[in-house]
Design an enzyme around this catalytic site. Structure first.
Site, PDB file in Angstrom:
ATOM      1  N   LYS A 102      60.484  16.695  16.290  1.00  0.00           N
ATOM      2  CA  LYS A 102      60.151  17.147  17.650  1.00  0.00           C
ATOM      3  C   LYS A 102      61.014  18.348  18.024  1.00  0.00           C
ATOM      4  O   LYS A 102      60.532  19.331  18.585  1.00  0.00           O
ATOM      5  CB  LYS A 102      60.375  15.999  18.651  1.00  0.00           C
ATOM      6  CG  LYS A 102      59.325  14.910  18.534  1.00  0.00           C
ATOM      7  CD  LYS A 102      59.688  13.642  19.294  1.00  0.00           C
ATOM      8  CE  LYS A 102      58.631  12.570  19.016  1.00  0.00           C
ATOM      9  NZ  LYS A 102      58.988  11.245  19.524  1.00  0.00           N
ATOM     10  N   GLN A 123      63.460   8.220  22.913  1.00  0.00           N
ATOM     11  CA  GLN A 123      62.825   7.741  21.684  1.00  0.00           C
ATOM     12  C   GLN A 123      62.880   6.218  21.601  1.00  0.00           C
ATOM     13  O   GLN A 123      63.933   5.625  21.826  1.00  0.00           O
ATOM     14  CB  GLN A 123      63.557   8.371  20.479  1.00  0.00           C
ATOM     15  CG  GLN A 123      62.959   8.039  19.139  1.00  0.00           C
ATOM     16  CD  GLN A 123      61.569   8.643  18.937  1.00  0.00           C
ATOM     17  OE1 GLN A 123      61.317   9.801  19.275  1.00  0.00           O
ATOM     18  NE2 GLN A 123      60.660   7.846  18.391  1.00  0.00           N
ATOM     19  N   ASP A 178      55.916  11.805  27.932  1.00  0.00           N
ATOM     20  CA  ASP A 178      55.289  10.805  27.057  1.00  0.00           C
ATOM     21  C   ASP A 178      54.131  10.096  27.758  1.00  0.00           C
ATOM     22  O   ASP A 178      53.352   9.397  27.129  1.00  0.00           O
ATOM     23  CB  ASP A 178      56.325   9.728  26.680  1.00  0.00           C
ATOM     24  CG  ASP A 178      56.856   9.891  25.274  1.00  0.00           C
ATOM     25  OD1 ASP A 178      56.182  10.551  24.472  1.00  0.00           O
ATOM     26  OD2 ASP A 178      57.935   9.334  25.001  1.00  0.00           O
TER      27      ASP A 178
END
Ligand code: NAP
Length: 288
Positions: A53, A97, A120
Site C-alpha cells: 500500500k 491494518q 476502508d
C-alpha cells in the site's frame, strides 16, 4: 473454448496512471493527498500488505505515513494515535491494518476514525451511507470488482450476479454495489443448499469464500464472468483463489487469475478513496 484471462498488470496499471494524473492535478491546486497506515504487531502477511500500500501511494504521488506499533500496544495508545491523525490536515485517509491483536477492540478502533478519513469504508456511518446510496468512500475490494467488470466492458445491468460469501468487508458490500449497478443479485454462504445449482445460473460469479479451489466447472455457467476474490496459501506455499482456475478456465467466458487482479485493484481503490477524501476536504468534490 478457453476464457479470456484478465491481465491485471495492464488493467490496474492503466487505472493507477489515471489516478496519478488526478493526484497531480490536485497537487497543482496546492493539495497533496495523504494516507496514514497503522499496523499493530508482527503478522508477516499484514506487513507485506502495508508495504504494498505504501509503495502504491508513493508511485501515485500520494503522501504516505506508516505507523508500526508493537504487539503489546494498549488500545488507549492506538486510539490516541488515531485522534492525532484525525486532527492532522496533511492526512486525508486513515487505515488500520487488520487483524489487530486480541486485546484491542477492533470495533472501537474503527469507530474512532473520523468518518471522512475512513478510506476502508468500515465505519458504521459509511456502511450506512453505502446502503442508502449516499456519497462516501467505496469498500475497496467490492468496488475494485465493479471497476474490473467495467474496465473489461462487462455489462452489469440486468445480469444475474451471484456472490459467494457474506462477510462485512467483501460479500455483503459486493451485493450492494452489484445491486446499485442494476444486477439481479443472489448472495450465497456456508449454509446455502445446492450451491452449484445457484452459482451455475450466474452471468457474473464473484467468489469470496476464503477456501482454496472450492469453485469447480460444475459451479459455472458456460461463458460466465468469474471474479475470484479469494487469497489462500496452499501447503506448497503457492497462493490459490477460491476458484479452481484450471478446472474452470475452459467453461468461463472471462476469469481473473489469483494472484494479480483483485488484490492490486483493491489497493488502487484505496488510492482513489484517499484522493477523493482529499478532494472533499479541499472542497473540490461534492460531499453528502
Ligand atoms: P470470511 O469473513 O471468512 O467470509 C467467508 C464467507 O464465505 C462467509 O460468508 C462464509 O459463509 C462463506 N463460505 C465459507 N465456506 C463456504 C462454502 N463452502 N460455500 C459457500 N460459502 C462459504 O472471508 P472474507 O474476509 O470475506 O474473505 C474472503 C476471501 O477473500 C479470503 O480468501 C480473503 O483472503 C480474500 N480477500 C481478498 C482481498 C483482496 O484484496 N484480494 C480482500 C479481502 C479478502 P458463512 O457466513 O455462512 O460463514
Amino acid at each position: 473454448m478457453s476464457a479470456h484471462v484478465i491481465n491485471g498488470k495492464e488493467l490496474v496499471g492503466a487505472y493507477r496512471a489515471e489516478i496519478k494524473q488526478q493526484v497531480e492535478r490536485l497537487a497543482a491546486q496546492g493539495v497533496k493527498p495523504g494516507l496514514a497506515v497503522v499496523i499493530v504487531g508482527d503478522d508477516p502477511a499484514s506487513h507485506v500488505y502495508v508495504r504494498n500500500k505504501n509503495k502504491a501511494c508513493e508511485e501515485a504521488g500520494i503522501h504516505s505515513e506508516v505507523y508500526k506499533l508493537a504487539e503489546e500496544t494498549q488500545e488507549s495508545e492506538l486510539l490516541a494515535l488515531i485522534a492525532k491523525l484525525n486532527a492532522d490536515e496533511a492526512i486525508h485517509g486513515i487505515l488500520v491494518q487488520s487483524p489487530l491483536p486480541g486485546h484491542i477492540n477492533e470495533e472501537r478502533v474503527v469507530e474512532a476514525i473520523a468518518v471522512e478519513k475512513d478510506v476502508d469504508c468500515f465505519h458504521p456511518m459509511n456502511v450506512g451511507n453505502l446502503m442508502i446510496g449516499k456519497p462516501g468512500p467505496s469498500p475497496c475490494t467490492p468496488a475494485g470488482v465493479i471497476e474490473i467488470l467495467k474496465k473489461v466492458g462487462v455489462e452489469i445491468a440486468g445480469k444475474h450476479a451471484v456472490v459467494i460469501g457474506r462477510s462485512n468487508i467483501v460479500g455483503k458490500p459486493m451485493g450492494i454495489l452489484l445491486l446499485r449497478e442494476n444486477a439481479t443479485v443472489t448472495v450465497c454462504h456456508s449454509r446455502t443448499k445446492d450451491l452449484a445449482v445457484i452459482t451455475s445460473q450466474a452471468d457474473i460469479l464473484v467468489a469470496a469464500i476464503g477456501k482454496p479451489k472450492v469453485i469447480k466447472r460444475e459451479h459455472v455457467k458456460p461463458g460466465a464472468v468469474v471474479i475470484d476474490v479469494g487469497v489462500n496459501r496452499l501447503d506448497t506455499g503457492k497462493l490459490s483463489g477460491d476458484v479452481d482456475f484450471d478446472d474452470v478456465v475452459d467453461t468461463a467466458g472471462i476469469i481473473t487469475p489469483v494472484p494479480g487482479v483483485v488484490g492490486p485493484m483493491t489497493i488502487t481503490i484505496l488510492l482513489r478513496n484517499t484522493l477523493e477524501a482529499a478532494e472533499r476536504a479541499a472542497g473540490v468534490r461534492a460531499s453528502s
